[in-house]
Design a protein around this motif. Structure first.
Motif, PDB file in Angstrom:
ATOM      1  N   ARG A   1       0.842  -1.205   0.000  1.00 30.67           N
ATOM      2  CA  ARG A   1       0.000   0.000   0.000  1.00 30.67           C
ATOM      3  C   ARG A   1       0.874   1.249   0.000  1.00 30.67           C
ATOM      4  NH1 ARG A   1      -2.935   3.930   2.348  1.00 30.67           N
ATOM      5  NH2 ARG A   1      -5.205   3.838   2.160  1.00 30.67           N
ATOM      6  N   PHE A   2       1.914   1.250   0.834  1.00 28.62           N
ATOM      7  CA  PHE A   2       2.785   2.414   0.905  1.00 28.62           C
ATOM      8  C   PHE A   2       3.599   2.597  -0.378  1.00 28.62           C
ATOM      9  CE2 PHE A   2       1.986   2.359   5.527  1.00 28.62           C
ATOM     10  CZ  PHE A   2       1.634   3.689   5.681  1.00 28.62           C
ATOM     11  N   LYS A   3       3.914   1.519  -1.084  1.00 28.52           N
ATOM     12  CA  LYS A   3       4.573   1.667  -2.384  1.00 28.52           C
ATOM     13  C   LYS A   3       3.658   2.432  -3.340  1.00 28.52           C
ATOM     14  CE  LYS A   3       7.372  -2.517  -2.111  1.00 28.52           C
ATOM     15  NZ  LYS A   3       7.513  -3.910  -2.586  1.00 28.52           N
ATOM     16  N   CYS A   4       2.378   2.096  -3.330  1.00 34.40           N
ATOM     17  CA  CYS A   4       1.410   2.797  -4.191  1.00 34.40           C
ATOM     18  C   CYS A   4       1.240   4.245  -3.767  1.00 34.40           C
ATOM     19  CB  CYS A   4       0.055   2.086  -4.161  1.00 34.40           C
ATOM     20  SG  CYS A   4       0.054   0.475  -4.959  1.00 34.40           S
ATOM     21  N   THR A   5       1.132   4.473  -2.466  1.00 33.99           N
ATOM     22  CA  THR A   5       0.919   5.854  -2.010  1.00 33.99           C
ATOM     23  C   THR A   5       2.169   6.704  -2.237  1.00 33.99           C
ATOM     24  OG1 THR A   5       1.457   5.343   0.312  1.00 33.99           O
ATOM     25  CG2 THR A   5      -0.869   5.230  -0.338  1.00 33.99           C
ATOM     26  N   GLN A   6       3.349   6.088  -2.239  1.00 35.67           N
ATOM     27  CA  GLN A   6       4.567   6.841  -2.574  1.00 35.67           C
ATOM     28  C   GLN A   6       4.484   7.326  -4.024  1.00 35.67           C
ATOM     29  OE1 GLN A   6       5.917   7.638   0.438  1.00 35.67           O
ATOM     30  NE2 GLN A   6       7.956   7.132  -0.267  1.00 35.67           N
ATOM     31  N   GLN A   7       3.994   6.470  -4.912  1.00 35.38           N
ATOM     32  CA  GLN A   7       3.838   6.862  -6.310  1.00 35.38           C
ATOM     33  C   GLN A   7       2.821   7.997  -6.443  1.00 35.38           C
ATOM     34  OE1 GLN A   7       2.878   3.107  -8.156  1.00 35.38           O
ATOM     35  NE2 GLN A   7       5.025   2.542  -8.375  1.00 35.38           N
ATOM     36  N   VAL A   8       1.749   7.917  -5.651  1.00 39.72           N
ATOM     37  CA  VAL A   8       0.757   9.002  -5.637  1.00 39.72           C
ATOM     38  C   VAL A   8       1.434  10.292  -5.172  1.00 39.72           C
ATOM     39  CG1 VAL A   8      -1.324   9.871  -4.478  1.00 39.72           C
ATOM     40  CG2 VAL A   8      -1.258   7.525  -5.338  1.00 39.72           C
ATOM     41  N   GLY A   9       2.258  10.209  -4.137  1.00 35.43           N
ATOM     42  CA  GLY A   9       2.960  11.387  -3.621  1.00 35.43           C
ATOM     43  C   GLY A   9       3.869  12.011  -4.659  1.00 35.43           C
ATOM     44  N   ILE A  10       4.559  11.181  -5.409  1.00 32.41           N
ATOM     45  CA  ILE A  10       5.442  11.688  -6.478  1.00 32.41           C
ATOM     46  C   ILE A  10       4.610  12.394  -7.541  1.00 32.41           C
ATOM     47  CG2 ILE A  10       6.977  10.974  -8.364  1.00 32.41           C
ATOM     48  CD1 ILE A  10       7.952   8.713  -6.389  1.00 32.41           C
ATOM     49  N   LEU A  11       3.527  11.776  -7.955  1.00 27.10           N
ATOM     50  CA  LEU A  11       2.640  12.373  -8.964  1.00 27.10           C
ATOM     51  C   LEU A  11       2.073  13.705  -8.466  1.00 27.10           C
ATOM     52  CD1 LEU A  11       1.513  11.782 -11.781  1.00 27.10           C
ATOM     53  CD2 LEU A  11      -0.413  10.633 -10.665  1.00 27.10           C
ATOM     54  N   LYS A  12       1.636  13.740  -7.224  1.00 30.94           N
ATOM     55  CA  LYS A  12       1.113  14.985  -6.654  1.00 30.94           C
ATOM     56  C   LYS A  12       2.190  16.068  -6.633  1.00 30.94           C
ATOM     57  CE  LYS A  12      -2.557  13.394  -3.532  1.00 30.94           C
ATOM     58  NZ  LYS A  12      -2.950  13.338  -2.103  1.00 30.94           N
ATOM     59  N   ALA A  13       3.393  15.694  -6.224  1.00 28.89           N
ATOM     60  CA  ALA A  13       4.484  16.679  -6.161  1.00 28.89           C
ATOM     61  C   ALA A  13       4.824  17.214  -7.552  1.00 28.89           C
ATOM     62  CB  ALA A  13       5.715  16.057  -5.509  1.00 28.89           C
ATOM     63  N   GLU A  14       4.858  16.326  -8.529  1.00 27.90           N
ATOM     64  CA  GLU A  14       5.184  16.736  -9.899  1.00 27.90           C
ATOM     65  C   GLU A  14       4.162  17.724 -10.457  1.00 27.90           C
ATOM     66  OE1 GLU A  14       5.391  12.977 -11.915  1.00 27.90           O
ATOM     67  OE2 GLU A  14       7.501  12.674 -11.381  1.00 27.90           O
ATOM     68  N   HIS A  15       2.934  17.641  -9.979  1.00 21.68           N
ATOM     69  CA  HIS A  15       1.858  18.486 -10.500  1.00 21.68           C
ATOM     70  C   HIS A  15       1.362  19.512  -9.476  1.00 21.68           C
ATOM     71  CE1 HIS A  15       1.600  16.226 -14.237  1.00 21.68           C
ATOM     72  NE2 HIS A  15       1.883  15.165 -13.490  1.00 21.68           N
ATOM     73  N   GLN A  16       2.192  19.741  -8.458  1.00 20.94           N
ATOM     74  CA  GLN A  16       1.903  20.727  -7.421  1.00 20.94           C
ATOM     75  C   GLN A  16       0.517  20.548  -6.790  1.00 20.94           C
ATOM     76  OE1 GLN A  16       3.174  22.222 -10.644  1.00 20.94           O
ATOM     77  NE2 GLN A  16       5.081  21.481  -9.738  1.00 20.94           N
ATOM     78  N   PRO A  25      -1.852  19.253  -3.571  1.00 24.86           N
ATOM     79  CA  PRO A  25      -1.636  19.203  -2.120  1.00 24.86           C
ATOM     80  C   PRO A  25      -1.432  17.769  -1.630  1.00 24.86           C
ATOM     81  CG  PRO A  25      -3.929  19.721  -2.619  1.00 24.86           C
ATOM     82  CD  PRO A  25      -3.192  19.717  -3.925  1.00 24.86           C
ATOM     83  N   PRO A  26      -0.618  17.595  -0.579  1.00 25.30           N
ATOM     84  CA  PRO A  26      -0.368  16.250  -0.042  1.00 25.30           C
ATOM     85  C   PRO A  26      -1.637  15.560   0.475  1.00 25.30           C
ATOM     86  CG  PRO A  26       1.245  17.797   0.806  1.00 25.30           C
ATOM     87  CD  PRO A  26       0.205  18.601   0.082  1.00 25.30           C
ATOM     88  N   ALA A  27      -2.558  16.331   1.039  1.00 26.51           N
ATOM     89  CA  ALA A  27      -3.785  15.751   1.596  1.00 26.51           C
ATOM     90  C   ALA A  27      -4.946  15.969   0.630  1.00 26.51           C
ATOM     91  CB  ALA A  27      -4.100  16.391   2.945  1.00 26.51           C
ATOM     92  N   ARG A  45       2.256  12.469   5.651  1.00 27.72           N
ATOM     93  CA  ARG A  45       3.634  12.825   6.048  1.00 27.72           C
ATOM     94  C   ARG A  45       4.609  12.474   4.930  1.00 27.72           C
ATOM     95  NH1 ARG A  45       8.088  10.897   8.097  1.00 27.72           N
ATOM     96  NH2 ARG A  45       7.419   8.724   8.242  1.00 27.72           N
ATOM     97  N   HIS A  46       4.444  11.296   4.327  1.00 29.95           N
ATOM     98  CA  HIS A  46       5.295  10.897   3.200  1.00 29.95           C
ATOM     99  C   HIS A  46       5.124  11.866   2.030  1.00 29.95           C
ATOM    100  CE1 HIS A  46       5.476   6.346   4.442  1.00 29.95           C
ATOM    101  NE2 HIS A  46       6.051   7.132   5.314  1.00 29.95           N
ATOM    102  N   HIS A  47       3.878  12.224   1.728  1.00 23.32           N
ATOM    103  CA  HIS A  47       3.617  13.129   0.605  1.00 23.32           C
ATOM    104  C   HIS A  47       4.229  14.502   0.854  1.00 23.32           C
ATOM    105  CE1 HIS A  47      -0.064  10.748  -1.095  1.00 23.32           C
ATOM    106  NE2 HIS A  47       1.029  10.020  -1.019  1.00 23.32           N
ATOM    107  N   GLU A  48       4.165  14.974   2.070  1.00 17.76           N
ATOM    108  CA  GLU A  48       4.782  16.272   2.408  1.00 17.76           C
ATOM    109  C   GLU A  48       6.303  16.201   2.237  1.00 17.76           C
ATOM    110  OE1 GLU A  48       1.426  17.771   5.661  1.00 17.76           O
ATOM    111  OE2 GLU A  48       3.227  16.733   6.373  1.00 17.76           O
ATOM    112  N   THR A  49       6.890  15.092   2.650  1.00 18.18           N
ATOM    113  CA  THR A  49       8.338  14.914   2.492  1.00 18.18           C
ATOM    114  C   THR A  49       8.714  14.890   1.006  1.00 18.18           C
ATOM    115  OG1 THR A  49       8.470  13.692   4.569  1.00 18.18           O
ATOM    116  CG2 THR A  49      10.280  13.382   3.022  1.00 18.18           C
ATOM    117  N   ILE A  50       7.943  14.192   0.223  1.00 16.88           N
ATOM    118  CA  ILE A  50       8.189  14.126  -1.221  1.00 16.88           C
ATOM    119  C   ILE A  50       8.050  15.516  -1.844  1.00 16.88           C
ATOM    120  CG2 ILE A  50       7.310  13.245  -3.427  1.00 16.88           C
ATOM    121  CD1 ILE A  50       6.513  10.651  -1.828  1.00 16.88           C
ATOM    122  N   ALA A  51       6.982  16.231  -1.458  1.00 17.49           N
ATOM    123  CA  ALA A  51       6.754  17.583  -2.000  1.00 17.49           C
ATOM    124  C   ALA A  51       7.870  18.526  -1.605  1.00 17.49           C
ATOM    125  CB  ALA A  51       5.400  18.120  -1.511  1.00 17.49           C
TER     126      ALA A  51
END
Length: 107
Positions: free
Chosen positions: A39-54, A56-58, A97-103
């Motif tokens: 699950r966290f592998k998938c959500t990490q990919q979501v975080g990267i995609l969100k960061a690439e497209h600015q 929000p993490p939540a 928290r992971h998404h914020e770190t990625i962003a």
């Protein structure tokens, strides 16, 4: 694994059943850990995609849908929905928290 010290007075069949059940619990725990890792592998990919497209993490709307969905699943599985919600909230907080770190790293 199972601690049978001091159990000489306990019926061996009871000890065998405890051992069998505890081995099942251990296997389920291992499966839960591996499923969470996936699950966290998938959500990490979501975080990267969100960061690439600015983005929000939540995503509060998504989180609310997921909580409602998980509560329904818990009810059908005869699991306390409040417990399921607490567990999902814990997982969501870690994902954010992971998404914020990625962003932060993408900036």
């Amino acid at each position: 694994m199972s601690d049978t010290s001091g159990t000489s007075a306990i019926d061996p069949n009871v000890i065998a059943e405890l051992t069998r059940l505890r081995e099942s619990i251990d296997n389920i725990d291992a499966a839960v850990v591996y499923m969470l890792a996936e699950r966290f592998k998938c959500t990490q990919q979501v975080g990267i995609l969100k960061a690439e497209h600015q983005l929000p993490p939540a995503d509060p709307a998504r989180e609310a849908r997921q909580i409602a969905r998980l509560r329904e699943l818990a009810e059908s599985a005869k699991l306390d929905p409040a417990f399921a919600e607490k567990l999902l909230n814990f997982i969501i907080a870690e994902v954010i928290r992971h998404h914020e770190t990625i962003a932060d790293g993408a900036r």
